[in-house]
Design an enzyme around this catalytic site. Sequence first.
Site, PDB file in Angstrom:
ATOM      1  N   ARG A 123      31.860  30.126  41.438  1.00 19.55           N
ATOM      2  CA  ARG A 123      32.638  28.933  41.110  1.00 19.55           C
ATOM      3  C   ARG A 123      33.010  28.176  42.382  1.00 19.55           C
ATOM      4  O   ARG A 123      33.156  28.742  43.459  1.00 19.55           O
ATOM      5  CB  ARG A 123      33.868  29.273  40.279  1.00 19.55           C
ATOM      6  CG  ARG A 123      34.932  30.095  40.957  1.00 19.55           C
ATOM      7  CD  ARG A 123      36.046  30.403  39.977  1.00 19.55           C
ATOM      8  NE  ARG A 123      37.111  31.201  40.567  1.00 19.55           N
ATOM      9  CZ  ARG A 123      38.166  31.639  39.895  1.00 19.55           C
ATOM     10  NH1 ARG A 123      38.297  31.346  38.613  1.00 19.55           N
ATOM     11  NH2 ARG A 123      39.084  32.367  40.498  1.00 19.55           N
ATOM     12  N   ARG A 167      43.358  41.205  42.628  1.00 23.28           N
ATOM     13  CA  ARG A 167      43.675  40.561  41.355  1.00 23.28           C
ATOM     14  C   ARG A 167      43.256  41.424  40.169  1.00 23.28           C
ATOM     15  O   ARG A 167      43.982  41.515  39.173  1.00 23.28           O
ATOM     16  CB  ARG A 167      43.011  39.182  41.276  1.00 23.28           C
ATOM     17  CG  ARG A 167      43.577  38.174  42.251  1.00 23.28           C
ATOM     18  CD  ARG A 167      43.293  36.748  41.825  1.00 23.28           C
ATOM     19  NE  ARG A 167      41.877  36.446  41.693  1.00 23.28           N
ATOM     20  CZ  ARG A 167      41.115  35.984  42.670  1.00 23.28           C
ATOM     21  NH1 ARG A 167      41.610  35.799  43.877  1.00 23.28           N
ATOM     22  NH2 ARG A 167      39.845  35.703  42.460  1.00 23.28           N
TER      23      ARG A 167
END
Length: 230
Positions: A123, A167
């Site tokens: 991304r 994360r």
Amino acid sequence: MRKYVIMGVQGSGKGTQSQMLAADFDLVHIAVGDIFRWNVQNHTKMGAQVRRVMAAGELVGDDLVESVVRSRLTEHDWNYGFIIDGFPRNERQTEFFLESYDIDGVIALELPDSEVRRRVFNRRLCAGCGFNYNLIDSTPEVPGKCDACGGELVIREDDTEEALAVRLRDYHEKTNPVLDLFRRKEYVITVDARPAPEEVQQEIRDQLSLPPLKPEAVPGARNGTEARSA
């Protein structure tokens, strides 16, 4: 009025799915991560604090997150409801949210860690307008340039192997218990996030007993491509 929470690990498509629902049902999409990124890009005092946390791959502290959410929801621009993305992320935030707001459902997007890595590392973010691209299925017309504004496409600061590992660990350790709290109130629907965005959206609507997806409700479409982000 409809009020939803959407949850899922990085790269699961929370932003795309939220935008589809918002466009069709006049909901306000409240993306906590986008609020923080705006502050980072505009060099606010909050942005400087958030930037340090995000660069380390850590989650922003509860007090700051709750303050941002409370402030955003007091704007009362959500006449037909809202869908909140990126909150709550732990048990304390969940308890705060349940005490403060009535909700109609929690959408849990499921995605294997291997697919998370593939999506996250493909991304890009436009440095000009902030539009999200996923190079797997949303290639810009000019490589490295945003179709909308011509800005440079960059890797997000928090999209590193080290930050993603943090994360993922935090998500599994802290966020999964949140879903358990919501499940006790029978709020949660679980959806496989691996299919195409339109298929995921239709499954969400089927489980929430909502009208089917309208083609014009698909956001981010450019020349037949789809931006899959968040």
